[in-house]
Design a protein around this motif. Sequence first.
Motif, mmCIF file in Angstrom:
data_model
loop_
_atom_site.group_PDB
_atom_site.id
_atom_site.type_symbol
_atom_site.label_atom_id
_atom_site.label_comp_id
_atom_site.label_asym_id
_atom_site.label_seq_id
_atom_site.Cartn_x
_atom_site.Cartn_y
_atom_site.Cartn_z
ATOM 1 N N PHE A 1 -0.132 -0.842 -17.913
ATOM 2 C CA PHE A 1 0.396 -0.489 -16.593
ATOM 3 C C PHE A 1 -0.697 -0.637 -15.535
ATOM 4 O O PHE A 1 -0.477 -1.229 -14.477
ATOM 5 C CB PHE A 1 0.944 0.949 -16.609
ATOM 6 C CG PHE A 1 1.362 1.440 -15.257
ATOM 7 C CD1 PHE A 1 2.625 1.149 -14.757
ATOM 8 C CD2 PHE A 1 0.509 2.206 -14.474
ATOM 9 C CE1 PHE A 1 3.024 1.596 -13.504
ATOM 10 C CE2 PHE A 1 0.880 2.662 -13.223
ATOM 11 C CZ PHE A 1 2.148 2.353 -12.738
ATOM 12 N N GLU B 1 0.607 -3.530 -13.332
ATOM 13 C CA GLU B 1 1.676 -2.975 -12.516
ATOM 14 C C GLU B 1 1.220 -2.009 -11.435
ATOM 15 O O GLU B 1 1.859 -1.925 -10.389
ATOM 16 C CB GLU B 1 2.698 -2.284 -13.419
ATOM 17 C CG GLU B 1 3.306 -3.272 -14.404
ATOM 18 C CD GLU B 1 4.462 -2.691 -15.178
ATOM 19 O OE1 GLU B 1 5.194 -1.850 -14.624
ATOM 20 O OE2 GLU B 1 4.639 -3.090 -16.328
ATOM 21 N N ASP C 1 1.283 -2.706 -7.691
ATOM 22 C CA ASP C 1 2.575 -2.812 -7.007
ATOM 23 C C ASP C 1 3.093 -1.469 -6.509
ATOM 24 O O ASP C 1 4.160 -1.405 -5.911
ATOM 25 C CB ASP C 1 3.631 -3.422 -7.947
ATOM 26 C CG ASP C 1 3.373 -4.883 -8.241
ATOM 27 O OD1 ASP C 1 2.789 -5.571 -7.390
ATOM 28 O OD2 ASP C 1 3.755 -5.333 -9.342
ATOM 29 N N SER D 1 10.212 -2.904 -13.655
ATOM 30 C CA SER D 1 9.156 -2.964 -12.650
ATOM 31 C C SER D 1 9.176 -4.352 -12.017
ATOM 32 O O SER D 1 9.713 -5.300 -12.605
ATOM 33 C CB SER D 1 7.796 -2.728 -13.309
ATOM 34 O OG SER D 1 7.482 -3.822 -14.155
ATOM 35 N N PHE E 1 6.844 -6.429 -11.969
ATOM 36 C CA PHE E 1 6.145 -7.323 -12.892
ATOM 37 C C PHE E 1 7.063 -7.826 -13.999
ATOM 38 O O PHE E 1 6.927 -8.944 -14.475
ATOM 39 C CB PHE E 1 4.943 -6.582 -13.506
ATOM 40 C CG PHE E 1 4.116 -7.433 -14.426
ATOM 41 C CD1 PHE E 1 3.211 -8.347 -13.919
ATOM 42 C CD2 PHE E 1 4.233 -7.309 -15.803
ATOM 43 C CE1 PHE E 1 2.430 -9.137 -14.766
ATOM 44 C CE2 PHE E 1 3.471 -8.088 -16.659
ATOM 45 C CZ PHE E 1 2.568 -9.010 -16.132
ATOM 46 N N TYR F 1 11.609 -0.328 -8.798
ATOM 47 C CA TYR F 1 12.327 -0.842 -9.959
ATOM 48 C C TYR F 1 13.614 -1.539 -9.544
ATOM 49 O O TYR F 1 14.170 -1.280 -8.489
ATOM 50 C CB TYR F 1 12.652 0.289 -10.945
ATOM 51 C CG TYR F 1 13.601 1.318 -10.382
ATOM 52 C CD1 TYR F 1 14.976 1.213 -10.606
ATOM 53 C CD2 TYR F 1 13.137 2.386 -9.626
ATOM 54 C CE1 TYR F 1 15.859 2.152 -10.090
ATOM 55 C CE2 TYR F 1 14.004 3.325 -9.113
ATOM 56 C CZ TYR F 1 15.372 3.207 -9.337
ATOM 57 O OH TYR F 1 16.236 4.132 -8.816
#
Length: 159
Positions: A29, A33, A36, A126, A128, A152
């Motif tokens: 993560f 991620e 973001d 997510s 990503f 999301y």
Amino acid sequence: MTEGEFSYEIRMAYEDEWEESVALAWKTFLQFEAEDYEPEGVRSFENFITDNALRRMFIMGAYQMFVALKDSKIVGMITVRSNSHISLLFVDERHHRKGVGRALMYRLCEYLKTELGIERVTVNSSPFGVGFYHRLGFKDLQSEQTADGIRYTPMELTI
């Protein structure tokens, strides 16, 4: 990729693999991620994966986890809650684009369909992961949303 070229073991996680799996999720993560998200979203994610109630649900069998192993080391994990909602899917960076995420998803869907009679699985992807889920056949249910700082896209797949 033929079946023989896939050298990972995919199976349900053992109770003592929780910590290693969550550590993999957190590390991945942060790598791919966290950028973001606003700080609130990063905290929300960390709070979710470190919640003792989630671990207790896993131990009681109410929160299933499958792992991918390479040489006895966890290199990927996927979890499902409420028998049909994917809440975590992470693969170690060194094993990206080798079919691990796809294999985890396949094994989870096989379990849900044959063991539980589930015909539809959902995920809140997510940013990503959106492309990955689309490649697996997931369809967007709504446009991107944000809750508790987490961005999301709600998606579903008929299995």
